[in-house]
Design an enzyme around this catalytic site. Structure first.
Site, short mmCIF file in Angstrom:
data_model
loop_
_atom_site.label_atom_id
_atom_site.label_comp_id
_atom_site.label_asym_id
_atom_site.label_seq_id
_atom_site.Cartn_x
_atom_site.Cartn_y
_atom_site.Cartn_z
N HIS A 73 -43.94 -8.69 40.25
CA HIS A 73 -43.44 -9.97 41.00
C HIS A 73 -42.20 -10.59 40.45
O HIS A 73 -41.89 -11.65 40.28
CB HIS A 73 -44.46 -11.28 40.21
CG HIS A 73 -45.87 -10.96 40.85
ND1 HIS A 73 -46.34 -11.12 42.07
CD2 HIS A 73 -47.09 -10.61 40.05
CE1 HIS A 73 -47.69 -10.75 42.07
NE2 HIS A 73 -48.14 -10.54 40.91
N ASP A 85 -48.81 -8.85 35.04
CA ASP A 85 -49.99 -8.59 35.86
C ASP A 85 -49.40 -8.07 37.18
O ASP A 85 -48.21 -8.05 37.68
CB ASP A 85 -50.79 -9.73 36.41
CG ASP A 85 -49.82 -10.70 37.28
OD1 ASP A 85 -48.82 -11.01 36.88
OD2 ASP A 85 -50.29 -11.38 38.22
N GLU A 86 -50.17 -7.31 38.04
CA GLU A 86 -49.96 -6.76 39.37
C GLU A 86 -48.51 -6.12 39.43
O GLU A 86 -47.87 -6.50 40.30
CB GLU A 86 -50.23 -7.74 40.37
CG GLU A 86 -51.66 -8.25 40.30
CD GLU A 86 -51.72 -9.51 41.41
OE1 GLU A 86 -53.06 -9.43 41.91
OE2 GLU A 86 -50.78 -10.26 41.67
N ALA A 87 -48.28 -5.04 38.53
CA ALA A 87 -46.90 -4.35 38.53
C ALA A 87 -47.02 -3.04 39.13
O ALA A 87 -47.40 -1.99 38.33
CB ALA A 87 -46.30 -4.30 37.18
#
Length: 773
Positions: A280, A342-344
């Protein structure tokens, strides 16, 4: 721990009625009469005889130690009644007195209201402040308007309230990176938390779509990364995607942030700033391309989702992040810095020679362990500054940083693992804590990301998973509600999404999880209905679903019936069947035919207070069948249970999270159906939700199997699916046959491919009604 509900005795109810009646004999704007209606519910309330009236002669005494509580209380009384309390030094002579009682639990208080005055005792500064918030809620909602034109008195019933929080961490989150909100609203948001005795504000400041905090060392973060060229219109899943063509952005200067921190301190709120890493990060990389693995220029993201441009673990990146974090740490006085995690997606790292060399040099297994190494490097730096890190539960992958606190969002499993290994945990699972999800199934709801999280589900949340022992449970600090703002452009939209669900979360974390949901939720809903008056006085744009209608198909031996209900007590429901009259609802009524439409409305004091509820029911041969699944639906998407597959009701065409869709994460699904009798069949159909932007994929095929004995199944046919819409229908026409046993095999789509949202993760399968004719 059982949530103890305060019970109002008949005497206290009569006392409140007496006050209301006595107020009628005075000028309506000269005498405020109070009720006992508190959220979150105190641990103990005892009623006494009499009341105390705040007048122009009322005196007040308190230690300077409680300056924030004192200031809040005195200003609240002044704004609400026009009365300036007379401050005196001698507490023995004061009508209202705040004092310390160290025998109370941390953040706890005891409030005693009698004919002679008000005594508020607190364990500490926070305890006294929370006691003031209780006094505030006992006082009438009209006092929130701060528009008194002549002096008024306020009457408070005599009560003794003893109270303390169940959890130490009681939080709310706000994403200001997808959509930016001015500092005035941030302060309003903080004031909402304080009113409900919440003590942590998780401020999500950086994202792919915008960087929102001034960093003096890196000015392009605010001149460039804080703005995007345009913004997605409609939902991410809309095809084709459309954009508004308008430059958008904003940021908080250091002076803004200092002002907000001071405001939070005065409301006993600790701010947890979040600086996302390693994922992000596209906005920051757009400003400084050398922070990415390719070094290529990328735009600040203009739509939602997860992006492959993540920080490269090189010297320039660590120098940048340590510079940013140094300035952040200098600003924020709290213990925690949230570092995301998160969400990498690891696509760029897999292609990066430097990253692969790091993996080899440090003896790491893969890119997940490289992320763990990255997080540990950052944690070491943050710890050296006297702070601790919080990360989303992905930081567990590849090994957890030594002193990290885990924020568990992908369910509770991450939190369970962390607690079992001796790490602190904050619970915030999507199933109960994501306030960007729809809160009602009605079609008029404003656009949201998806999912379904009604008030009752938030209220029923227990932050302590049953898998934890009492010793392990001590690592669960508490919980928080999350507000992601992809689909919230204004403060009014944020308010609509958080209220009243934040009321429920505040009660979970302060009063403790309920062990008697039916009784406690009914009591809570009645308090929420009354609390709406306070929100109206505060001009808060809350969502009112307390008069919504819930319908349920009930199957009995003699036929199919339909049940109606609404959350609040004392309301009249009227319904109408096709070609029928409007009828008062008293009990489940019979329905039948090929198709039936039911309409209903809620009445209060003779007036309609609800939207018109409409339910369409399709009758088919499978409605009385027994259905078995080879795996359980995911907890977050199982509210309708297996009965949702054959109750005659279809799920929404645009929302996967309602009670009619069942969701499965990564599992191949087998549905075994046993009809009530052997029947002649012509076709079978079902539907799947398809929204790749949210990791939801319709299966590639469905296989129908038939059996005569329920043991030996033969393949009848396999249907290939080619998804081209959000609802993917699977209709299996079969040669007319007579059978009792049917099976559907539905393989999961599999792993989401690179380049797609959620790449590398298991896909979701969502299935709707199975119709058999």
């Amino acid at each position: 721990m059982k949530r103890t509900r305060p019970t109002l005795s008949p005497a206290l109810v009569l006392l409140s009625i007496f006050f209301l009646l006595s107020g009628c004999n005075k000028k309506s704007n000269s005498h405020f009469v109070s009720e006992v209606n508190i959220i979150p519910a105190p641990q103990s309330i005892q009623h006494q005889d009499g009341s105390f009236i705040i007048t122009e002669e009322t005196t007040f005494s308190s230690s300077e130690e409680f300056k924030y509580a004192n200031q809040f209380f005195q200003k609240y009384i002044l704004n609400g009644t026009g009365i300036s309390l007379k401050t005196i030094a001698d507490p023995e002579k004061a009508d209202i007195h705040f004092k310390t009682d160290t025998t109370l639990p941390a953040e706890g208080y005891r409030l005693t209201v009698s004919n002679n005055g008000i005594l508020l005792e607190g364990a500490d500064k926070a305890g006294v402040f929370y006691g003031v918030q209780t006094i505030r809620q006992i006082l009438p909602p009209d006092m929130e308007t701060a528009m008194v034109r002549e002096k008024s008195t306020a009457e408070i019933p005599a009560v003794t309230i003893t109270d303390a929080p169940r959890f130490a961490y009681r939080g709310m989150h706000l994403d200001v990176a997808r959509h930016f909100f001015p500092k005035e609203f941030i302060k309003e948001y903080i004031s909402y938390l304080a009113m409900l005795k919440m003590n942590y504000f998780h401020w999500h400041l950086t994202e792919d779509q915008g960087w929102r905090i001034e960093i003096e060392q890196f000015p392009r973060l605010t001149t460039h990364a804080a703005f995007r060229d345009e913004t997605l219109l409609g939902h991410y899943n809309d095809t084709p995607q459309k954009f508004d063509g308008q430059r958008y952005g904003g940021f908080y200067s250091k002076e803004d942030i200092k002002e907000i921190i001071a405001y939070a301190e005065a409301h006993h709120i600790t701010i947890v700033p979040e600086i996302e890493m390693p994922g992000h990060a596209q906005a920051a990389i757009s400003a400084y391309p050398e922070l990415g693995c390719s070094g290529e220029q990328v735009p600040v993201a203009t739509k939602w989702g997860v992006f492959e441009n993540i920080y490269c673990p090189n010297q320039k990146t660590f120098a940048f992040l340590k510079g940013v974090l140094t300035e952040v740490i200098e600003l924020f006085p709290g213990e925690y810095i949230h570092i995301g995690g998160d969400e990498a997606p690891k696509t760029k790292w897999k292609q990066c020679a430097h990253c692969q060399k790091l993996i080899r040099d440090h003896g790491l297994k893969d890119e997940h362990e490289l992320q763990s190494w990255f997080i540990k490097e950052i944690e070491t730096f943050i710890n050296s500054k006297g702070k601790s890190i919080i990360g989303w539960d992905e930081i567990l992958e590849g090994g957890l940083a030594p002193n990290a606190t885990v924020m568990s969002w992908r369910g509770t499993q991450g939190g369970i693992e962390a607690a079992k290994s001796g790490h602190k945990v904050i619970m915030t699972p999507t199933s109960h804590a994501y306030f960007d999800y729809y809160q009602s199934e009605r079609t008029t709801e404003p656009l949201a990301i998806g999912g379904f999280l009604p008030l009752e589900k938030v209220y029923g949340f227990n932050p302590i998973p049953e898998e934890l022992s009492p010793e392990e449970a001590k690592y669960v600090l508490g919980a928080q509600g999350n507000v992601w703002t992809e689909y919230m452009k204004t403060k009014q939209q944020v308010e609509y999404m958080i209220f009243p669900r934040m009321l429920a979360m505040s009660e979970v974390v302060w009063s403790g999880p309920t062990e008697n949901f039916g009784e406690d939720f009914a009591h809570f809903v009645n308090r929420v209905e009354s609390f709406h008056q306070r929100l109206e006085a505060m001009h808060v744009n809350y969502a009112n679903h307390l008069y919504s209608i819930k319908g349920e198909v009930i199957k009995r031996k003699e036929g199919v019936y339909y049940k109606l209900s609404t959350p609040t007590s004392g309301k009249l429901i009227k319904y109408m069947l096709p070609n029928g009259n409007l009828t008062a609802y008293n009990e489940p009524f019979p329905i039948g035919g090929l198709r039936t439409q039911i309409k209903a409305m809620v009445y209060k004091d003779g007036q309609v207070v609800s939207d018109t509820f409409v339910e369409d029911i399709t009758f088919h041969k499978g409605m009385f069948a027994k259905i078995n699944l080879n795996t359980h639906p995911y907890k977050s998407y199982s509210s309708g249970g297996v009965e949702a597959l054959n109750n005659g009701i279809k799920g929404s065409d645009s929302r996967y999270g309602d009670s009619e869709w069942l969701g499965f994460w990564g599992d191949d699904l087998e549905v075994t159906i046993e009809l009530d009798t052997a029947q002649e069949l012509s076709w079978i159909s079902t539907s799947f939700f398809h929204a790749p932007g949210q990791w939801i994929y319709a299966p590639n095929q469905v296989t129908l199997l038939i059996s005569k004995n329920g043991i030996d199944y033969q393949i009848d046919q396999t249907l290939d699916l080619n998804p081209d819409a959000t609802r993917v229908n699977a209709i299996l026409d079969i040669d007319t046959l007579t059978t009792k046993f049917i099976k559907l095999k539905i393989p999961n789509f599999g792993t989401i491919p690179d380049g797609k949202q959620g790449a590398g993760n298991k896909a979701w399968t969502f299935i709707d009604e199975i119709i058999i004719q």
